[in-house]
Design a protein around this motif. Structure first.
Motif, mmCIF file in Angstrom:
data_model
loop_
_atom_site.group_PDB
_atom_site.id
_atom_site.type_symbol
_atom_site.label_atom_id
_atom_site.label_comp_id
_atom_site.label_asym_id
_atom_site.label_seq_id
_atom_site.Cartn_x
_atom_site.Cartn_y
_atom_site.Cartn_z
ATOM 1 N N THR A 63 -64.226 -11.907 -6.037
ATOM 2 C CA THR A 63 -63.658 -11.494 -7.317
ATOM 3 C C THR A 63 -64.141 -10.091 -7.629
ATOM 4 O O THR A 63 -65.355 -9.834 -7.620
ATOM 5 C CB THR A 63 -64.074 -12.446 -8.452
ATOM 6 O OG1 THR A 63 -63.576 -13.759 -8.178
ATOM 7 C CG2 THR A 63 -63.523 -11.964 -9.789
ATOM 8 N N ALA A 64 -63.233 -9.171 -7.872
ATOM 9 C CA ALA A 64 -63.591 -7.788 -8.176
ATOM 10 C C ALA A 64 -63.420 -7.524 -9.663
ATOM 11 O O ALA A 64 -62.426 -7.954 -10.269
ATOM 12 C CB ALA A 64 -62.725 -6.832 -7.368
ATOM 13 N N LEU A 65 -64.389 -6.836 -10.252
ATOM 14 C CA LEU A 65 -64.320 -6.399 -11.650
ATOM 15 C C LEU A 65 -64.091 -4.901 -11.657
ATOM 16 O O LEU A 65 -64.901 -4.138 -11.123
ATOM 17 C CB LEU A 65 -65.630 -6.734 -12.381
ATOM 18 C CG LEU A 65 -66.089 -8.190 -12.361
ATOM 19 C CD1 LEU A 65 -67.411 -8.330 -13.113
ATOM 20 C CD2 LEU A 65 -65.041 -9.103 -12.968
ATOM 21 N N VAL A 66 -62.986 -4.459 -12.244
ATOM 22 C CA VAL A 66 -62.679 -3.037 -12.291
ATOM 23 C C VAL A 66 -62.280 -2.672 -13.717
ATOM 24 O O VAL A 66 -62.014 -3.537 -14.551
ATOM 25 C CB VAL A 66 -61.538 -2.675 -11.306
ATOM 26 C CG1 VAL A 66 -61.898 -3.080 -9.885
ATOM 27 C CG2 VAL A 66 -60.229 -3.334 -11.728
ATOM 28 N N GLY A 67 -62.238 -1.373 -13.962
ATOM 29 C CA GLY A 67 -61.859 -0.896 -15.279
ATOM 30 C C GLY A 67 -62.477 0.455 -15.551
ATOM 31 O O GLY A 67 -63.334 0.933 -14.788
ATOM 32 N N PRO A 68 -62.071 1.120 -16.624
ATOM 33 C CA PRO A 68 -62.645 2.429 -16.970
ATOM 34 C C PRO A 68 -64.136 2.308 -17.264
ATOM 35 O O PRO A 68 -64.673 1.222 -17.462
ATOM 36 C CB PRO A 68 -61.856 2.835 -18.229
ATOM 37 C CG PRO A 68 -60.670 1.926 -18.274
ATOM 38 C CD PRO A 68 -61.073 0.665 -17.599
ATOM 39 N N SER A 69 -64.798 3.444 -17.310
ATOM 40 C CA SER A 69 -66.208 3.470 -17.672
ATOM 41 C C SER A 69 -66.388 2.890 -19.068
ATOM 42 O O SER A 69 -65.646 3.231 -19.997
ATOM 43 C CB SER A 69 -66.741 4.907 -17.630
ATOM 44 O OG SER A 69 -68.084 4.962 -18.016
ATOM 45 N N GLN A 74 -59.158 -12.051 -6.022
ATOM 46 C CA GLN A 74 -58.627 -11.776 -7.362
ATOM 47 C C GLN A 74 -59.336 -10.562 -7.931
ATOM 48 O O GLN A 74 -60.509 -10.308 -7.636
ATOM 49 C CB GLN A 74 -58.782 -12.980 -8.296
ATOM 50 C CG GLN A 74 -60.205 -13.358 -8.641
ATOM 51 C CD GLN A 74 -60.285 -14.427 -9.720
ATOM 52 O OE1 GLN A 74 -59.383 -14.586 -10.542
ATOM 53 N NE2 GLN A 74 -61.387 -15.186 -9.730
ATOM 54 N N ILE A 75 -58.604 -9.805 -8.713
ATOM 55 C CA ILE A 75 -59.153 -8.611 -9.363
ATOM 56 C C ILE A 75 -59.012 -8.799 -10.860
ATOM 57 O O ILE A 75 -57.908 -9.076 -11.366
ATOM 58 C CB ILE A 75 -58.408 -7.338 -8.914
ATOM 59 C CG1 ILE A 75 -58.534 -7.169 -7.396
ATOM 60 C CG2 ILE A 75 -58.955 -6.118 -9.648
ATOM 61 C CD1 ILE A 75 -57.670 -6.043 -6.839
ATOM 62 N N LEU A 76 -60.147 -8.677 -11.574
ATOM 63 C CA LEU A 76 -60.152 -8.772 -13.029
ATOM 64 C C LEU A 76 -60.258 -7.363 -13.591
ATOM 65 O O LEU A 76 -61.206 -6.633 -13.297
ATOM 66 C CB LEU A 76 -61.331 -9.617 -13.511
ATOM 67 C CG LEU A 76 -61.468 -11.018 -12.902
ATOM 68 C CD1 LEU A 76 -62.679 -11.736 -13.504
ATOM 69 C CD2 LEU A 76 -60.201 -11.839 -13.116
#
Length: 586
Positions: A375-381, A549-551
């Motif tokens: 499971t990957a957690l991504v998003g802006p800073s 899955q990418i969150l």
């Protein structure tokens, strides 16, 4: 710890020192008694000299036997002073060693019970100050200041009693000089705490800026940023200079007057001038004046060390208060009834968390991470990625909702058991000052050499280790010695592989690496993640295109979820981030 320490000069005010000193209050009382007796014995030789002078001046013909008696008294006083001073120092240093040993153990044990998030927020500065500077201040109080303060009070009391017996007027004059010294000293020290706090804060900024500069020296030399990089250091030094200058400007005159009236010359001038006037009008004998010139002039000698000791006590109180604040921090709550997880599925159930109780860093996030998946957690800073991942090993506890492992709330799992079920790999590599093998072996203490080598091989670092001067026995410093950033990272991955933990959390593990090192680390991570429940925090999106899955988080909320292809097709935040990083149209 409700019992109180004995009343000791300079330590009478209740507070942190008294509470922390409770275990050694008996030793402190004995040390104070021995210091007082030693100081009383120490003034006896001066009184003996004064009495010898009086006898020789008043009755020189029949003085022989009396003189030798006083010589014996003076010698006995000197011997007793030495004996008692040594015993007082022994008791004080024993009490000091005993208390500081106990406090160090308490601090270390308490640190082990604190939430790991506290260390991230506080950094190493508070821990280092408590274990070194604050304890050193308390050492000065126990081993030195106690004896000096008690001795000063005793010397003045015994000396004044003797001088009153000789002449009350002259005694009051000598004590008046010392009283002026005490008055100006109190004026000089009235704002010491405020100034010391300001200086300590400035010193902390200087220390932080120095470390920042040292850690970034390669960047400074490479890009020649010079003064811009050093601005924070310069500002911290300037603040320290201003703080010290402001303190000096406020106390320079009162401090100078305190030193003047606390000097032997001031007492000598006052005693000599008034004594000669009294001798001239026949109200004071020459022999009595000699007694004041010998005993009264020596009184400031014991006061000056006590002045320094009083400042030490103030610093000791500040140090004790810092230690108490550290020890009073609430530990990580342990479950009263422990539960055992079934499997290693990770679930975030409507998780909300706030650092300050006002603004939510993570809000109403729900997701399930099945065993054997990535499971990957991504998003802006600032989106909440690291915060969400930190709730899994209980670096912090959720404000609302629940984090579960194997169907069990992590708050119902003993912290040691919870952490032993996880391998945590961070961007910032932490290595021990030990051999390469021991740096890997801490993943599973007791692992054999073959198991250590197997883990290193799986992490693609074995060949690098073999080329080191002593192979696996090569000692490393905290910075990893001659190992590159990617090699240090792979060493920590070998440590995680050796632990065999079924849950793996990777926090920006390749963010600071060059492409070649990143590729090697990615290969090592593949070995670490095989068959595990893996949660990856990533900025480089190309490293997680194969995630199950990418969150996607934004502003603490879960705004998208799915596979790489699904999210690109959706055309939302993830697709825009991918386009920005890869340079393709959104």
């Amino acid at each position: 710890m409700s019992a109180s320490a004995p009343e000791i000069p300079g330590l009478a005010a209740p507070g942190s020192l008294r509470r922390l000193f409770t275990p050694i209050r008996g030793h402190l009382a004995l040390c104070a008694i021995l210091s007082a007796l030693s100081a009383a014995a120490g003034i006896v030789p001066y009184i003996a000299v004064a009495e010898i002078a009086r006898v020789m001046l008043e009755n020189p013909a029949g003085a022989a036997s009396t003189v030798w008696t006083w010589v014996a008294v003076g010698a006995a006083g000197a011997g007793l002073w030495l004996l008692l001073a040594v015993q007082s120092a022994r008791v004080g240093h024993f009490a000091d060693a005993s208390l500081l040993h106990d406090l160090r153990r308490r601090i270390v044990r308490h640190l082990g019970s604190l939430p790991l998030g506290w260390f991230r927020a506080a950094g190493s500065g508070k821990v280092k100050r408590a274990m070194t500077g604050d304890l050193e201040e308390m050492h000065e109080v126990i081993a030195h200041a106690l004896g000096q303060l008690t001795g000063a009070v005793t010397v003045i009391a015994v000396g004044a009693a003797y001088l009153f017996a000789v002449d009350a007027r002259m005694t009051l004059i000598a004590l008046a000089v010392l009283a002026l010294m005490a008055l100006f000293y109190r004026i000089a020290m009235r704002s010491m705490t405020t100034h010391m706090n300001r200086l300590i804060a400035a010193e902390a900024r200087i220390s932080a800026a120095s470390i920042e500069y040292a850690d970034g020296i390669q960047v400074v030399k490479t890009f020649g940023t010079g003064g811009r990089v050093l601005r924070r250091f310069d500002e911290a030094v300037d603040e320290h200079t201003r703080a010290f200058a402001d303190w000096v400007a406020e106390v320079q005159y009162s401090s100078a007057m305190s030193r003047l009236f606390g000097s032997e010359m001031a007492v000598l001038a006052a005693v000599a001038a008034t004594g000669l006037a009294f001798v001239a009008d026949g109200t004071l004998g020459v022999a009595d004046l000699v007694a004041f010139l010998v005993v009264a002039v020596g009184l400031p000698t014991s006061i000056l060390p006590a002045v320094s000791a009083a400042q030490g006590v103030r610093k000791g109180r500040m140090g004790a208060a810092n230690i108490e604040r550290l020890l009073s921090r609430a530990p990580l709550p342990e479950p009263s009834l422990a539960s055992t997880p079934t499997g290693h599925e990770v679930e975030f159930d409507r998780v909300t968390f706030s650092y300050d109780g006002v603004t939510n860093a993570v809000e109403d996030v729900s997701a399930v991470c099945p065993p054997g998946s990535v499971t990957a957690l991504v998003g802006p800073s600032g989106a909440g990625k690291t915060t969400l991942a930190s709730l899994l090993p209980r670096f912090y506890d959720v404000t609302d909702g629940a984090v579960r492992v194997g169907g069990v709330d992590v708050r119902s799992i003993p912290s040691t058991e919870l952490l032993s079920s996880m391998s945590l790999v961070f961007q910032d590599v932490a290595l021990l000052r030990d051999s390469v093998a021991e740096n890997i072996r801490i993943g599973r203490p007791g692992a054999s050499d073959d198991e250590v080598r197997a883990a290193a091989t799986a992490a693609h670092i074995h060949d690098v280790i073999e080329l080191l001067p002593q192979g696996y026995d090569t000692p490393l410093d905290g910075g990893g010695g001659s190992l590159s950033g990617g090699e240090r990272q792979r060493l920590t991955i070998a440590r995680a592989i050796l632990s065999g933990a079924p849950v793996v959390v990777l926090d920006e593990a390749t963010a600071a690496l060059d492409p070649d090192s990143e590729a090697a680390v990615q290969d090592a991570l593949a070995g670490l993640a095989d068959g595990k429940t893996v949660i990856v925090i990533a900025h480089r999106l190309h490293t997680i295109v194969g995630a199950d899955q990418i969150l996607v988080l934004d502003g603490g909320r879960l705004v998208e979820r799915g596979s790489h292809d699904d999210l690109l097709a959706h055309g939302g935040l993830y697709a825009r981030m991918w386009a920005a990083q890869e340079g393709v149209p959104a």
